[in-house]
Design a protein around this motif. Structure first.
Motif, mmCIF file in Angstrom:
data_model
loop_
_atom_site.group_PDB
_atom_site.id
_atom_site.type_symbol
_atom_site.label_atom_id
_atom_site.label_comp_id
_atom_site.label_asym_id
_atom_site.label_seq_id
_atom_site.Cartn_x
_atom_site.Cartn_y
_atom_site.Cartn_z
ATOM 1 N N GLU A 197 0.832 -1.211 0.000
ATOM 2 C CA GLU A 197 0.000 0.000 0.000
ATOM 3 C C GLU A 197 0.869 1.264 0.000
ATOM 4 N N VAL A 198 1.963 1.213 0.775
ATOM 5 C CA VAL A 198 2.875 2.367 0.830
ATOM 6 C C VAL A 198 3.490 2.589 -0.557
ATOM 7 N N PHE A 199 3.840 1.498 -1.226
ATOM 8 C CA PHE A 199 4.449 1.603 -2.563
ATOM 9 C C PHE A 199 3.441 2.190 -3.559
ATOM 10 N N LYS A 200 2.192 1.731 -3.449
ATOM 11 C CA LYS A 200 1.134 2.276 -4.304
ATOM 12 C C LYS A 200 0.972 3.780 -4.043
ATOM 13 N N ASN A 201 0.990 4.149 -2.769
ATOM 14 C CA ASN A 201 0.870 5.580 -2.426
ATOM 15 C C ASN A 201 2.034 6.389 -3.003
ATOM 16 N N SER A 202 3.220 5.797 -2.993
ATOM 17 C CA SER A 202 4.374 6.519 -3.553
ATOM 18 C C SER A 202 4.182 6.694 -5.063
ATOM 19 N N GLY A 203 3.585 5.704 -5.714
ATOM 20 C CA GLY A 203 3.301 5.800 -7.156
ATOM 21 C C GLY A 203 2.332 6.935 -7.442
ATOM 22 N N ALA A 204 1.288 7.025 -6.617
ATOM 23 C CA ALA A 204 0.317 8.110 -6.802
ATOM 24 C C ALA A 204 1.016 9.457 -6.630
ATOM 25 N N ALA A 205 1.912 9.534 -5.640
ATOM 26 C CA ALA A 205 2.583 10.817 -5.361
ATOM 27 C C ALA A 205 3.556 11.194 -6.479
ATOM 28 N N PHE A 206 4.304 10.223 -7.005
ATOM 29 C CA PHE A 206 5.211 10.550 -8.116
ATOM 30 C C PHE A 206 4.406 10.918 -9.370
ATOM 31 N N GLY A 207 3.257 10.278 -9.555
ATOM 32 C CA GLY A 207 2.384 10.635 -10.672
ATOM 33 C C GLY A 207 1.860 12.062 -10.520
ATOM 34 N N GLU A 208 1.399 12.387 -9.316
ATOM 35 C CA GLU A 208 0.917 13.765 -9.080
ATOM 36 C C GLU A 208 2.052 14.772 -9.238
ATOM 37 N N PHE A 209 3.226 14.362 -8.804
ATOM 38 C CA PHE A 209 4.397 15.241 -8.942
ATOM 39 C C PHE A 209 4.636 15.541 -10.425
ATOM 40 N N GLN A 210 4.499 14.513 -11.248
ATOM 41 C CA GLN A 210 4.623 14.680 -12.707
ATOM 42 C C GLN A 210 3.588 15.700 -13.209
ATOM 43 N N ASN A 211 2.378 15.632 -12.683
ATOM 44 C CA ASN A 211 1.340 16.584 -13.101
ATOM 45 C C ASN A 211 1.720 18.016 -12.728
ATOM 46 N N TYR A 212 2.270 18.191 -11.539
ATOM 47 C CA TYR A 212 2.686 19.551 -11.138
ATOM 48 C C TYR A 212 3.836 20.052 -12.012
ATOM 49 N N LEU A 213 4.747 19.150 -12.357
ATOM 50 C CA LEU A 213 5.891 19.565 -13.191
ATOM 51 C C LEU A 213 5.437 19.926 -14.605
ATOM 52 N N ALA A 214 4.314 19.350 -15.039
ATOM 53 C CA ALA A 214 3.805 19.651 -16.388
ATOM 54 C C ALA A 214 3.474 21.134 -16.514
ATOM 55 N N GLU A 215 3.186 21.779 -15.378
ATOM 56 C CA GLU A 215 2.846 23.210 -15.404
ATOM 57 C C GLU A 215 4.087 24.077 -15.178
ATOM 58 N N PHE A 216 5.256 23.448 -15.109
ATOM 59 C CA PHE A 216 6.472 24.207 -14.825
ATOM 60 C C PHE A 216 7.165 24.596 -16.127
ATOM 61 N N ASP A 217 7.656 25.820 -16.177
ATOM 62 C CA ASP A 217 8.289 26.325 -17.387
ATOM 63 C C ASP A 217 9.700 25.718 -17.542
ATOM 64 N N ALA A 218 9.812 24.772 -18.486
ATOM 65 C CA ALA A 218 11.068 24.035 -18.663
ATOM 66 C C ALA A 218 12.226 24.941 -19.070
ATOM 67 N N SER A 219 11.909 26.081 -19.701
ATOM 68 C CA SER A 219 12.991 26.945 -20.194
ATOM 69 C C SER A 219 13.765 27.592 -19.049
ATOM 70 N N THR A 220 13.223 27.563 -17.821
ATOM 71 C CA THR A 220 13.945 28.149 -16.679
ATOM 72 C C THR A 220 14.901 27.132 -16.045
ATOM 73 N N LEU A 221 14.885 25.897 -16.545
ATOM 74 C CA LEU A 221 15.699 24.833 -15.926
ATOM 75 C C LEU A 221 17.062 24.688 -16.596
ATOM 76 N N VAL A 222 18.088 24.558 -15.782
ATOM 77 C CA VAL A 222 19.409 24.197 -16.300
ATOM 78 C C VAL A 222 19.464 22.670 -16.377
#
Ligand code: ADP
Ligand code: GN1
Ligand code: MG
Length: 354
Positions: free
Chosen positions: A116-141
């Protein structure tokens, strides 16, 4: 080492609350020196950043400040950078240091003990991916160029093998054979990114289970950490690296290989969490490649450990002679078992996304 003696003067350069009572090594990271700094008021994480791995400390800290600000603005719990007494985001010098608030009441796992903890970590990394989708990649080195360019990792491996600078190749013949004989399997993600059939996203790139803090009481994720490698990449890197580390019956450095197996039920648990979070953005091609991405990240990591072993252990922190070879062996065994399970993994992904 007397850590208080060695690092107190450095810790005092940061805007810490209270008086420093203790400094001790902390965690199981392979790259930075991580220290727990305890004052009479609070706990902090202080890191000596690895200058060989991250020569551009300025760019790295810019990335981290940008991403953490982005997450904080969305109410997401994340690393909190503690500035220096002069108000700088980190302590500049030949070797840079940084401090974060210690995120309390959390656990970092070195191995999955609860599905269950592993599943929860999957949900969190997936949500993290969603938040990064809104991040402006051009500001990243791009802090580490070609980080998950597996064909390039393979070229580096072959160069290390050719040099065999420490005469170690003779100790790892079967591992070398495995890596060489799979050369034709390494190019799919890089080719897909190049021709546009796999979308380029902003990704974490180092999504192993000890890079996420889980709530000690609820088992739910609290914060994704180790934000050093956030760069443009593929979702397959993030999904695959979590499976590499977590869907194993043993630790990454288990010495008894008979204990190391790819666990398809752990794969299912993580995939349920991750796919649940990204179901609106994952493309059909990405979904199709999730099993392959798991294999790819595992064999890539195996060849990186083996490369480091052949080159005299200069990249990953090791605790004993042969540690990198032990790690390479677990990854190669897992990669082989994953290869034999592609069909089953594919069915599971189809069921989940149906
Ligand atoms: P490395 O890049 O060397 O892997 P990490 O940033 O992942 O270093 O830190 C190593 C370990 O320290 C983590 O796996 C985690 O256990 C712990 N850690 C790091 N930052 C924090 C934090 N802010 N709060 C609590 N624990 C942390
Ligand atoms: C390193 O930094 P850490 O320990 O979380 C490495 C990853 C590897 C991992 C293997 C910057 O991760 O790429 O997959 O070890 N990080 C870097 O455990 O190279
Ligand atoms: Mg880490």
């Amino acid at each position: 080492m007397d850590y208080m003696k060695e690092f107190k003067a450095i810790a005092e350069k940061f805007a810490l609350e209270g008086e420093i009572k203790d400094i001790a090594p902390y965690g199981e990271g392979h790259i930075n020196l991580t220290l727990l700094v305890t004052t009479d008021k609070k706990r902090y994480i202080m890191q000596k950043m690895n200058p060989n791995v991250f020569p551009d400390a300025e760019g790295l800290m810019n990335n981290i400040c940008g991403v953490t600000k982005h997450l904080q603005a969305r109410g997401v719990e994340t690393l909190v950078v503690v500035p220096t007494a002069d108000g700088e985001p980190y302590l500049r010098g030949e070797v840079g240091y940084r401090v974060y608030d210690f995120i309390e009441n959390t656990i970092t796992y070195q191995k999955v003990t609860d599905k269950e903890v592993f599943k929860n970590s999957g949900a969190a990394f997936g949500e993290f991916q969603n938040y990064l989708a809104e991040f402006d990649a051009s500001t990243l080195v791009e802090v580490i160029k070609r980080f998950h360019d597996t064909p390039n990792r393979f070229e580096n491996f072959k160069a290390a093998l050719e040099a065999d600078a420490f005469g170690r190749a003779k100790e790892c013949k079967s591992e070398i054979d495995f890596v060489l004989s799979h050369a034709h399997t390494y190019g799919t993600v890089m080719a897909g990114l190049a021709d546009g059939t796999i979308p380029l996203r902003v990704t974490h790139n180092d999504t192993k289970l000890n890079n996420i803090l889980m709530d000690a009481e609820t088992g739910k994720a609290r914060a994704v950490i180790d934000l050093d490698t956030i760069m443009p990449g593929s979702m397959l890197f993030d999904f695959g690296d979590s499976i590499r580390f977590g869907a194993s019956t043993a630790a990454e450095d288990e010495q008894d290989l008979s204990k190391v197996h790819f666990d398809i039920e752990l794969f299912r648990a993580y995939a349920e969490g991750y796919c649940g979070a990204v179901k609106n953005s994952i493309t059909a091609r990405e979904a199709e490649l999730l099993p392959y991405g798991s294999y790819l990240m595992t064999i890539e990591c195996g060849m990186r450990f083996l490369t480091d072993y052949l080159s005299g252990d200069t990249y990953f922190a090791t605790k004993y002679a042969g540690h990198n070879l032990v790690r390479a062996r677990t990854q190669i065994k897992l990669a082989g078992e994953m290869e034999a399970s592609f069909d089953k993994m594919g069915e599971i992904i189809k069921e989940i996304l149906a």
